[in-house]
Design an enzyme around this catalytic site. Structure first.
Site, mmCIF file in Angstrom:
data_model
loop_
_atom_site.group_PDB
_atom_site.id
_atom_site.type_symbol
_atom_site.label_atom_id
_atom_site.label_comp_id
_atom_site.label_asym_id
_atom_site.label_seq_id
_atom_site.Cartn_x
_atom_site.Cartn_y
_atom_site.Cartn_z
ATOM 1 N N ASP A 392 44.045 49.321 45.494
ATOM 2 C CA ASP A 392 42.960 48.898 45.946
ATOM 3 C C ASP A 392 41.924 50.363 45.853
ATOM 4 O O ASP A 392 40.851 50.199 45.609
ATOM 5 C CB ASP A 392 42.778 48.986 47.547
ATOM 6 C CG ASP A 392 43.583 47.648 48.047
ATOM 7 O OD1 ASP A 392 43.670 46.827 47.283
ATOM 8 O OD2 ASP A 392 44.001 47.371 48.953
HETATM 9 P P1 NAP Z 1 47.755 49.424 47.343
HETATM 10 O O1 NAP Z 1 46.344 48.956 47.040
HETATM 11 O O2 NAP Z 1 48.605 49.018 48.621
HETATM 12 O O3 NAP Z 1 48.609 49.146 46.112
HETATM 13 C C1 NAP Z 1 49.968 49.589 45.928
HETATM 14 C C2 NAP Z 1 50.570 49.005 44.734
HETATM 15 O O4 NAP Z 1 51.734 49.637 44.435
HETATM 16 C C3 NAP Z 1 50.841 47.377 44.477
HETATM 17 O O5 NAP Z 1 49.525 46.806 43.734
HETATM 18 C C4 NAP Z 1 52.116 47.406 44.103
HETATM 19 O O6 NAP Z 1 52.009 46.439 42.865
HETATM 20 C C5 NAP Z 1 52.522 48.833 43.584
HETATM 21 N N1 NAP Z 1 53.896 48.826 43.947
HETATM 22 C C6 NAP Z 1 54.559 48.627 44.888
HETATM 23 N N2 NAP Z 1 55.940 49.402 44.810
HETATM 24 C C7 NAP Z 1 55.987 49.783 44.048
HETATM 25 C C8 NAP Z 1 56.990 50.412 43.109
HETATM 26 N N3 NAP Z 1 58.123 50.667 43.675
HETATM 27 N N4 NAP Z 1 56.679 51.392 41.879
HETATM 28 C C9 NAP Z 1 55.508 51.015 41.318
HETATM 29 N N5 NAP Z 1 54.537 50.430 42.112
HETATM 30 C C10 NAP Z 1 54.714 49.864 42.968
HETATM 31 O O7 NAP Z 1 47.802 51.145 47.364
HETATM 32 P P2 NAP Z 1 46.662 52.129 47.360
HETATM 33 O O8 NAP Z 1 45.828 52.120 46.195
HETATM 34 O O9 NAP Z 1 47.454 53.441 47.718
HETATM 35 O O10 NAP Z 1 45.745 51.591 48.666
HETATM 36 C C11 NAP Z 1 46.098 51.843 49.774
HETATM 37 C C12 NAP Z 1 45.511 50.648 50.707
HETATM 38 O O11 NAP Z 1 46.453 50.758 51.912
HETATM 39 C C13 NAP Z 1 44.158 50.570 51.047
HETATM 40 O O12 NAP Z 1 43.838 49.246 50.985
HETATM 41 C C14 NAP Z 1 44.042 51.119 52.421
HETATM 42 O O13 NAP Z 1 42.823 50.933 52.938
HETATM 43 C C15 NAP Z 1 45.276 50.502 53.053
HETATM 44 N N6 NAP Z 1 45.846 51.469 54.118
HETATM 45 C C16 NAP Z 1 45.710 52.827 54.293
HETATM 46 C C17 NAP Z 1 46.124 53.449 55.193
HETATM 47 C C18 NAP Z 1 45.833 55.042 55.105
HETATM 48 O O14 NAP Z 1 45.750 55.552 56.385
HETATM 49 N N7 NAP Z 1 45.988 55.429 53.944
HETATM 50 C C19 NAP Z 1 46.862 52.894 56.106
HETATM 51 C C20 NAP Z 1 47.199 51.402 56.044
HETATM 52 C C21 NAP Z 1 46.489 50.721 55.002
HETATM 53 P P3 NAP Z 1 53.413 45.681 42.380
HETATM 54 O O15 NAP Z 1 53.935 44.979 43.650
HETATM 55 O O16 NAP Z 1 52.950 44.952 41.085
HETATM 56 O O17 NAP Z 1 54.504 46.853 42.025
#
Ligand code: NAP
Length: 467
Positions: A392
């Site tokens: 994201d």
């Molecule tokens: P993300 O959008 O959740 O994407 C994570 C990606 O990691 C997934 O597309 C997944 O694809 C991949 N993944 C999962 N396991 C993996 C592994 N073992 N090895 C390699 N890749 C792996 O992560 P982000 O870009 O860090 O964004 C964070 C999101 O979480 C935002 O939408 C944010 O708003 C939300 N959020 C943030 C917080 C905070 O405070 N930081 C708290 C709650 C929610 P595959 O399955 O294809 O591997």
């Protein structure tokens, strides 16, 4: 020194330790020290209760400390970094619940006197109950126990009516004063029970429709609520440490909520009253191009012969626990003369500062880690943007697609780099559940695999190119 004076002085020391602890969180270098300051403050505050003259139930107090302390110690040891948001939600709920329970007890014992004290006790009870039940829902969602987003028809009207009922009941309690002055203890008790039930339900219905990417902001907001509730109940109990701790938590929670809401470009009112729902999630229609795979050998060569590489870690790196391998790869590339920087999005991962904590744990120096505003201009000069388990936070539709639930969220401009390499396991979507145009870009290559293994393969290949 009399016990009273000793208690008051200790509470002032405790308050100073809490403030010092929070102050130290401003920098990752001093953050550990901050935790120690706050911990020492908590121990002193707990010990002080033993010399408080009104305290009699020492056995109960010791039992509570031993049981609570042991559970917290155990959970602190075993909880995974990726489960930390759930843990925060639980602790948050405990704080709010404790504040509400104090108010309930003080009312039941008839210990709330005077208009000011009654108003603060009612406010603490209302906010504490909302924080408690809201945090329970947040925990259930983050733990995967509640996967559905519950949205009632005319949700905002229902929220408004419930809030109004809670305020009216609270007003009636304030007007009545106490069971004695009300004259009918039974009716007063029923009024109290109704007030607490409505407040708890309010927390549930406010949080249930909120899902997806907004949850971290909600937890932070509930944290601010808990601080306020604790501060109010501190006044009721005449405990300055609780008042100051509550105000510090309330103020810092409010600031953190604002910062996170800004980082996600979601006004707080919008998060609560028009949350992202399943239906709003775009399917990624309009995305053109195809996913183009790259081998670990080619990815290693692209980075080994690059001048500048920017690494963007995300949730996937945390799940895979790949931070140590990532740092090993960074050192290797630097030995080969490549400039390597880390770009951290404020909401990357699952809690604020998630990536910073993991990179610090692996030993990455702070001067290699840059915030979004500091590094976004540098992507066009980067030969490679290496996205490791992030989705994201690098999704360009946040800039262009008005129908996207993350539209307007500032993102890391990975797509502006000369080349993009994305490490992920397959076609999994990110937290907000939407497709990512970046992965289909002309200059993007996908290195499939779990982050730890994929980076290990890159390391092996860079080594084979050495010398
Ligand atoms: P993300 O959008 O959740 O994407 C994570 C990606 O990691 C997934 O597309 C997944 O694809 C991949 N993944 C999962 N396991 C993996 C592994 N073992 N090895 C390699 N890749 C792996 O992560 P982000 O870009 O860090 O964004 C964070 C999101 O979480 C935002 O939408 C944010 O708003 C939300 N959020 C943030 C917080 C905070 O405070 N930081 C708290 C709650 C929610 P595959 O399955 O294809 O591997």
């Amino acid at each position: 020194m009399s016990a009273r004076i000793l208690i008051q002085v200790s509470y002032i020391v405790v308050a100073m330790l809490f403030i010092l602890g929070l102050r130290s969180m401003a920098s990752p270098v001093t953050a550990r020290r901050g935790i120690v300051w706050a911990g020492v403050g908590m121990v002193i505050a707990t010990l002080v209760t033993f010399i408080t003259p009104e305290m009699k139930n020492f056995v109960l107090m010791i039992a509570a400390i031993v049981i609570g302390g042991s559970i917290a110690w155990y959970l602190g040891k075993v909880v995974k970094m990726t489960d930390m948001p759930q843990m925060v939600a639980v602790y948050n709920g405990m704080g709010g619940g404790a504040a509400a329970a104090i108010a309930a007890l003080e009312f039941a014992r008839g210990d709330v006197h005077g208009t000011m004290m009654t108003v603060l006790a009612v406010l603490g009870a209302l906010i504490g109950s909302v924080a408690f039940s809201g945090s329970c829902v947040a925990f259930a969602k983050l733990q995967g126990l509640m996967n559905r987003v519950w949205r009632l028809p005319a949700q905002n009207a229902v929220n408004f009516v419930m809030a109004l009922i809670a305020v009216v009941l609270g007003g009636m309690i304030i007007y009545a004063g106490s069971a004695d002055s009300f004259g009918d203890p039974m009716k007063f008790k029923l009024m109290l029970i109704a007030f607490f039930i409505v407040s708890l339900v309010l927390g549930v219905i406010l949080t249930s429709p909120i899902g997806g990417a907004d949850m971290p902001v909600v937890i932070s907001l509930l944290n601010a609520f808990t601080g306020l509730a604790v501060g109010f109940e501190g006044y009721v109990l005449g405990n300055p440490a609780l008042i100051i701790a509550g105000i510090v938590v309330g103020a810092s929670g409010t600031l953190l909520t604002q910062l996170m809401a800004k980082a996600m470009n979601r006004p707080i009112t919008n998060i609560i009253f028009t949350p992202i729902t399943g239906e709003a999630i775009s399917s990624g229609e309009g995305i053109t191009g195809s996913l183009k795979e790259v081998s670990a050998l080619d990815a290693a060569a692209m980075m080994r012969y690059a001048q500048k590489v920017i690494i963007i870690p995300g949730y996937g790196m945390a799940v895979a626990g790949a931070q140590h391998k990532v740092w090993e790869m960074t050192k290797l590339l630097e030995e080969e003369g490549v400039e390597v920087k880390f770009a951290i999005h404020p909401v990357a991962g699952r809690m604020p500062g998630h990536m910073n904590v993991l990179l610090a744990e692996a030993g990455v120096p702070y001067d290699k880690i840059f915030d979004l505003e500091e590094i976004n201009e540098e992507f066009p000069q980067a030969d490679v943007a290496l996205v490791i388990g992030a989705n994201d936070v690098v999704n360009p539709s946040a800039r262009t697609d008005k129908s996207s639930p993350i539209y307007g969220m500032p993102i890391l401009n990975a797509d502006h780099a000369q080349n993009v390499i994305v490490i992920k396991r397959g076609r999994g979507v990110g937290y907000s559940g939407i497709e990512n145009a970046l992965f289909y870009g002309e200059n993007t290559r996908m290195l499939y695999g779990s982050a730890q293994q994929a980076v290990a393969q890159v390391i092996a290949n860079v080594k084979s190119m050495q010398g």
